[in-house]
Every structure is written in structure tokens, then in C-alpha cells.
Design an enzyme around this catalytic site. Structure first.
Site, short mmCIF file in Angstrom:
data_model
loop_
_atom_site.label_atom_id
_atom_site.label_comp_id
_atom_site.label_asym_id
_atom_site.label_seq_id
_atom_site.Cartn_x
_atom_site.Cartn_y
_atom_site.Cartn_z
N GLU A 278 0.85 -1.13 0.13
CA GLU A 278 -0.25 -0.30 0.09
C GLU A 278 0.97 1.09 0.11
O GLU A 278 0.47 1.83 0.84
CB GLU A 278 -0.78 -0.33 0.77
CG GLU A 278 -1.76 -0.89 1.07
CD GLU A 278 -2.58 -0.95 2.76
OE1 GLU A 278 -3.17 0.09 2.94
OE2 GLU A 278 -3.54 -2.09 2.54
N ASP A 280 2.76 5.06 0.24
CA ASP A 280 2.42 5.95 -0.32
C ASP A 280 3.38 6.48 0.76
O ASP A 280 4.03 6.24 0.81
CB ASP A 280 0.90 6.35 -0.31
CG ASP A 280 0.23 6.89 1.24
OD1 ASP A 280 0.43 5.82 2.26
OD2 ASP A 280 -0.94 6.08 0.88
O1 G3I Z 1 -18.03 5.16 -0.34
C1 G3I Z 1 -18.76 5.51 0.51
C2 G3I Z 1 -20.18 6.93 0.57
O2 G3I Z 1 -21.05 6.64 -0.08
C3 G3I Z 1 -20.09 7.82 1.71
O3 G3I Z 1 -21.12 9.25 1.38
C4 G3I Z 1 -18.58 8.34 2.36
C5 G3I Z 1 -19.09 9.13 3.06
O4 G3I Z 1 -17.97 9.46 3.97
O5 G3I Z 1 -18.13 7.15 2.52
C6 G3I Z 1 -17.49 6.20 1.12
O6 G3I Z 1 -16.43 5.21 1.91
C7 G3I Z 1 -15.17 5.98 2.43
C8 G3I Z 1 -14.61 4.69 2.06
O7 G3I Z 1 -13.49 5.03 1.77
C9 G3I Z 1 -14.68 5.00 -0.28
O8 G3I Z 1 -13.57 6.59 -0.15
C10 G3I Z 1 -15.34 5.26 4.09
O9 G3I Z 1 -16.27 6.61 4.32
C11 G3I Z 1 -14.17 5.54 3.98
O10 G3I Z 1 -13.81 5.66 5.79
C12 G3I Z 1 -13.43 4.76 3.41
O11 G3I Z 1 -11.83 4.92 3.73
C13 G3I Z 1 -11.00 3.43 3.16
C14 G3I Z 1 -10.44 3.27 5.04
O12 G3I Z 1 -9.04 2.30 4.24
C15 G3I Z 1 -11.09 2.58 5.88
O13 G3I Z 1 -10.24 1.76 6.68
C16 G3I Z 1 -9.65 4.60 2.79
O14 G3I Z 1 -10.62 4.43 1.20
C17 G3I Z 1 -9.18 3.35 2.25
O15 G3I Z 1 -8.00 3.47 1.41
C18 G3I Z 1 -8.10 3.06 3.26
O16 G3I Z 1 -7.16 1.98 3.12
C19 G3I Z 1 -6.87 1.46 4.26
C20 G3I Z 1 -6.61 -0.05 3.62
O17 G3I Z 1 -8.06 -0.68 3.38
C21 G3I Z 1 -5.83 -0.81 5.02
N1 G3I Z 1 -4.07 0.17 5.18
C22 G3I Z 1 -4.93 1.07 5.26
C23 G3I Z 1 -5.28 1.73 4.33
C24 G3I Z 1 -5.17 3.20 4.76
O18 G3I Z 1 -7.02 3.71 5.78
#
Ligand code: G3I
Length: 455
Positions: A278, A280
Site C-alpha cells: 500500500e 504512499d
Molecule cells: O463510499 C462512501 C460514500 O458513499 C460516502 O458518502 C462517504 C462518506 O464518508 O464514505 C464513502 O466510503 C468511504 C470509503 O473509504 C470510500 O471512499 C469510507 O467512509 C472511508 O472510511 C473509506 O476509507 C478507506 C479506509 O481504508 C477505511 O479504513 C480508504 O478509502 C482506504 O484507502 C483505506 O485503506 C486502508 C487499507 O484498507 C488498509 N491499510 C490502511 C489503508 C488506509 O487507511
């Protein structure tokens, strides 16, 4: 004085004729060098192609919602040969209600990738975070069963399509304790991680099974040592683990350190593959990106690097501008550094201790399954073995990557396409395992099974 090529025994001629001979000789030398001399494979011009020349992949996290963005998919399709769904394979996405599985968004990414020859990393089957509400409120044996059922169902659904699974994600505490993270999954019993790995192996025997975590990059950190001890324990007891993922989210609070290579090589020495899963880096410093890639290339069992998004605007940490492309999709200095590192990198010479396998494809009715396994490797060539199941009268198509050439085969009858790179192997009564030798010619990419048909 007129220079003569060594070995030139022809009589001297006039100046115009001599010039013509010299030019012709130079052209011939250039042509033969490019075609036949080892180590002259052209440097790749994209991240994926350059990584492939070193027998690795270069991947990115992909969000299904961005696949309709032409700027995004242009870069994705051009530069990367591996993808990891950023959120679409997580538990809340794939089992939003208990027992009701939802694979649409994940399949969109898998299909996009596989139809373009990219491989897929699965992320993630068991994690304390991004659990759906029904799972968050569970505990004890009910949660253990639900978790194992989830692992089994999802890994089975994508069987043969996912090269490596992050089976368990982020199960250790940060800080100096070296303890397991106190999560609802951990409270079901300390053996929950190995139980998840066993369930994943049973569901998809062809996929590499990884443990994945962050803040495990610094070899001196307690968390790194704790994960190392777990992997060593798993290997000693035969728990089916094949790889360790290093998320490598580097920033000012958790910076890249020069012992990163020691970390990768120390885990690899346990008999597992390692993958940067992952990546960055805050501010995207070119030198740090270059170091990470060089560290991976220096470790024979480092299979590849995945960056966590394509453009800065796609990043979960967009304000840190940590990726290889700016928000308009233009290459940053870090991109050039990564490409240069990939093109200057060396090819690993030490063979893996346990030969990795490519996942078997799920055979449609009337076909068969062919699984390719790495075998002996020498300085200039390597052997592969293909095991066929589901048919005794089989035809398997295998492709090697130019300038590789197959130099020998056994236990089958081969024919070739006009390029000489695609081999159709038919059973010849010698059983269901055939093998072949590939001359690497500077390229160590694993041959690919394209199809298996029963006749
Ligand atoms: O899709 C919904 C959307 O419909 C809504 O309006 C919006 C409002 O908050 O949320 C959207 O979902 C978000 C999702 O990303 C897609 O963008 C979630 O809230 C948000 O929590 C989620 O975050 C992800 C995160 O993991 C959650 O833990 C990140 O995109 C993603 O890059 C991140 O990835 C993680 C790996 O899985 C594990 N290692 C760490 C890495 C970074 O946190």
C-alpha cells in the site's frame, strides 16, 4: 591507418567499399546483439512493463467508482500490471448482511484487471475494521464461525482469480507492546489468525496467502518483531502462510528507514514472499520512492510493489500528495525515479525456497485445470512444471514472455505458434504432469497457462 575487425581476412579494398563493409558489419552487429545477446532486453517504458522485466509486478489500489474516469483508466491501463481493490473486497462490501454476499463492485475491478492481463491482489478477508454492523456486534464462537464462513465464501467466490489474498489485516498493536490488537476477532481466541489462513487455503489452494500490516517497516520496532515471530511460528507449525504484506504508508510520523531492506530480507529468509502492498509517501520524495523500489528489487522474494492509488486526488491522504501522478494525471519526479529504479534493478539469482504456484483456473464443463509451478532455476534458464487435473486427454496452452524461448520439453507433445512464444502442449500418454525449460534471455517472468481443454 585503417582499422580492421579482428578476424577480417578479406583483401583490402578501396575506401568506398571499406566504408560499406564497416557500415554493414555495424548494422549486423547491432541486429544480432539486440536479438541474441543476454542482458540486452530493452528497458521498459511503463511501471508494469519494467517490473515484469525483473520478474515482479507494479500495482495500484483501484476504486470501482473511478473506473468511469477516462484519465484514471488511461493511466491504470498503461502503467500497472496488478490491482488491489481499495475497499470493494472488504467485509462490509462483500457481506453487508450476514449470509448475503455482494460482489458487484469487486467483480467490476477484477474483470477490468483480468481482461487486460493484470493480476489481482485480494484485500482483505479478516480485519477488525470496516466490518459491517452485524459483525461488529458479534462475539465469541458465533463471531469465529461467521468470520470463517466469510473467509471461505469470499475466497471460494474469487478462486482462481486472485493471485494473493491479504487473509488477515492489521492484527497487531502499534507501540512497544508487541501484543495482538484487542479486537472482537482477537477476543474469539488467539488462534483466530491461523484459523483464517487454514480456511483460506481450503477455499483457494492456488492463491498466495498473506498477512498484511502497517508500521512493520522498521526492523527495530516491536510491532515488526512481533509479526516476524508470528510468521516464524506459523512456518514452524505448518500454518499455511505464503507471504507478508508491508503496507508502507510513509509520512513524517512514520518515515521510511534504511533498515527497510533488512526487514524485507529477514522475513523472506523465513521462507515467505514479501510484497509492498500500500505504498504512499508524504510529499512523494523521488529519492525515497527510489529506495523502496531498490529495496524490493534487492530481495529475491519481494514479488512487487503496489501504490495505494494512482493520482494524488485518488489518495486516502490526498492532502499529503503522496503518489506518483499529480491530480491532473501527470507523472511526478517520483514516477521517473521509480521507473529508473525498475530499469536499473537486478534480476534475482537465488531461487525461491518454496516454489510459488499460479492459481488454477476454475474449469468450465468439458475443460480441465492446469497449474504451473516453478521448478529448478539456473543462471540463464529455468524449468516449469504443469500439473493437469480433470482430464487425461488434455491440451494446454502456455505462453512465455519474449525474448524468452522454450528450449526443451518433456512428457507432452508440443506445437508452436508463428511467434514461437505460445506453446500448445498435448498429452502423449506420459501422465498428467509435463515440464519445459525456458531460456530467460534476461527476462524472468513466469510463463502463463492460457487454457486447458479436454479432448
Ligand atoms: O463510499 C462512501 C460514500 O458513499 C460516502 O458518502 C462517504 C462518506 O464518508 O464514505 C464513502 O466510503 C468511504 C470509503 O473509504 C470510500 O471512499 C469510507 O467512509 C472511508 O472510511 C473509506 O476509507 C478507506 C479506509 O481504508 C477505511 O479504513 C480508504 O478509502 C482506504 O484507502 C483505506 O485503506 C486502508 C487499507 O484498507 C488498509 N491499510 C490502511 C489503508 C488506509 O487507511
Amino acid at each position: 591507418m585503417t582499422e580492421r575487425c579482428q578476424g577480417d581476412t578479406r583483401p583490402r579494398t578501396g575506401p568506398r567499399a571499406r566504408t560499406a563493409i564497416v557500415l554493414a558489419a555495424a548494422a549486423l552487429l547491432a541486429a544480432t546483439s539486440a536479438a541474441f545477446l543476454p542482458g540486452t532486453a530493452s528497458a521498459g517504458t511503463t511501471l508494469g512493463a519494467s517490473a515484469a522485466e525483473k520478474g515482479r509486478y507494479f500495482g495500484t489500489a483501484v476504486a470501482a467508482s473511478r473506473l468511469s474516469d477516462g484519465n484514471y483508466t488511461t493511466i491504470l491501463n498503461r502503467e500497472f500490471n496488478s490491482v488491489t481493490p481499495e475497499n470493494e473486497m472488504k467485509i462490509d462490501a462483500t457481506e453487508p448482511q450476514q449470509g448475503r454476499f455482494s460482489y458487484g463492485a469487486a467483480e467490476q475491478i477484477v474483470n477490468h484487471a483480468r481482461s487486460r492481463g493484470m493480476s489481482v491482489r485480494g484485500h482483505t478477508l479478516a480485519w477488525h475494521s470496516q466490518q459491517p454492523p452485524w459483525m461488529e456486534s458479534m462475539s465469541g464462537s458465533a463471531l469465529r464461525s461467521a468470520m470463517l464462513n466469510h473467509v471461505t465464501q469470499v475466497a471460494t467466490h474469487f478462486r482462481g482469480q486472485v493471485v494473493a489474498w491479504d487473509v488477515v489485516n492489521e492484527a497487531f498493536e502499534d507501540g512497544t507492546s508487541g501484543a495482538r490488537r484487542n479486537s472482537n476477532l482477537q477476543r474469539t481466541g488467539n488462534d483466530w489468525i491461523e484459523a483464517a489462513f487454514r480456511a483460506a487455503r481450503a477455499a483457494d489452494p492456488g492463491a498466495k496467502l498473506c498477512y498484511n500490516d502497517y508500521n512493520t517497516d522498521n526492523w527495530t520496532h516491536a510491532k515488526t518483531q512481533a509479526v516476524y515471530n508470528m510468521v516464524r511460528d506459523f512456518k514452524s507449525r505448518g500454518v499455511p502462510i505464503d507471504c507478508v504484506g508491508f503496507q508502507s504508508h510513509f509520512n513524517n510520523d512514520s518515515p521510511y528507514v534504511s533498515n527497510y531492506r533488512t526487514t524485507l530480507s529477514s522475513f523472506a529468509a523465513l521462507g515467505v514472499d514479501v510484497q509492498v502492498t500500500e505504498l504512499d509517501i508524504q510529499g512523494a520524495p523521488a529519492a525515497t520512492y527510489r529506495s523502496v523500489v531498490e529495496d524490493c528489487l534487492a530481495v529475491a522474494r519481494c514479488n512487487g510493489v503496489t501504490v495505494w492509488g494512482i493520482r494524488d486526488s485518488d489518495s486516502w491522504r490526498a492532502s499529503q500528495t503522496p503518489l506518483l501522478f499529480n491530480s491532473s494525471g501527470q507523472k511526478k519526479a517520483a514516477y521517473d525515479a521509480v521507473l529508473a529504479a525498475l530499469n536499473n534493478g537486478t534480476t534475482p539469482t537465488d531461487p525461491p525456497t518454496t516454489p510459488p504456484t499460479t492459481p488454477p483456473t476454475t474449469p468450465p464443463a468439458g475443460s480441465c485445470t492446469a497449474t504451473l509451478q516453478d521448478s529448478t532455476r539456473w543462471g540463464d534458464r529455468f524449468n516449469s512444471q504443469v500439473t493437469v487435473s480433470g482430464a487425461s486427454n488434455w491440451t494446454v496452452v502456455v505462453a512465455v514472455t519474449p525474448p524468452q524461448k522454450v528450449s526443451n520439453t518433456w512428457n507432452g507433445s508440443p506445437t508452436w505458434d508463428s511467434s514461437g512464444n505460445v506453446m500448445t502442449m498435448r498429452s502423449n500418454g506420459s501422465g498428467n504432469v509435463f515440464g519445459f525449460t525456458t531460456m530467460a534471455n534476461g527476462t524472468w517472468t513466469r510463463p502463463v497457462v492460457r487454457s486447458c481443454t479436454a479432448s
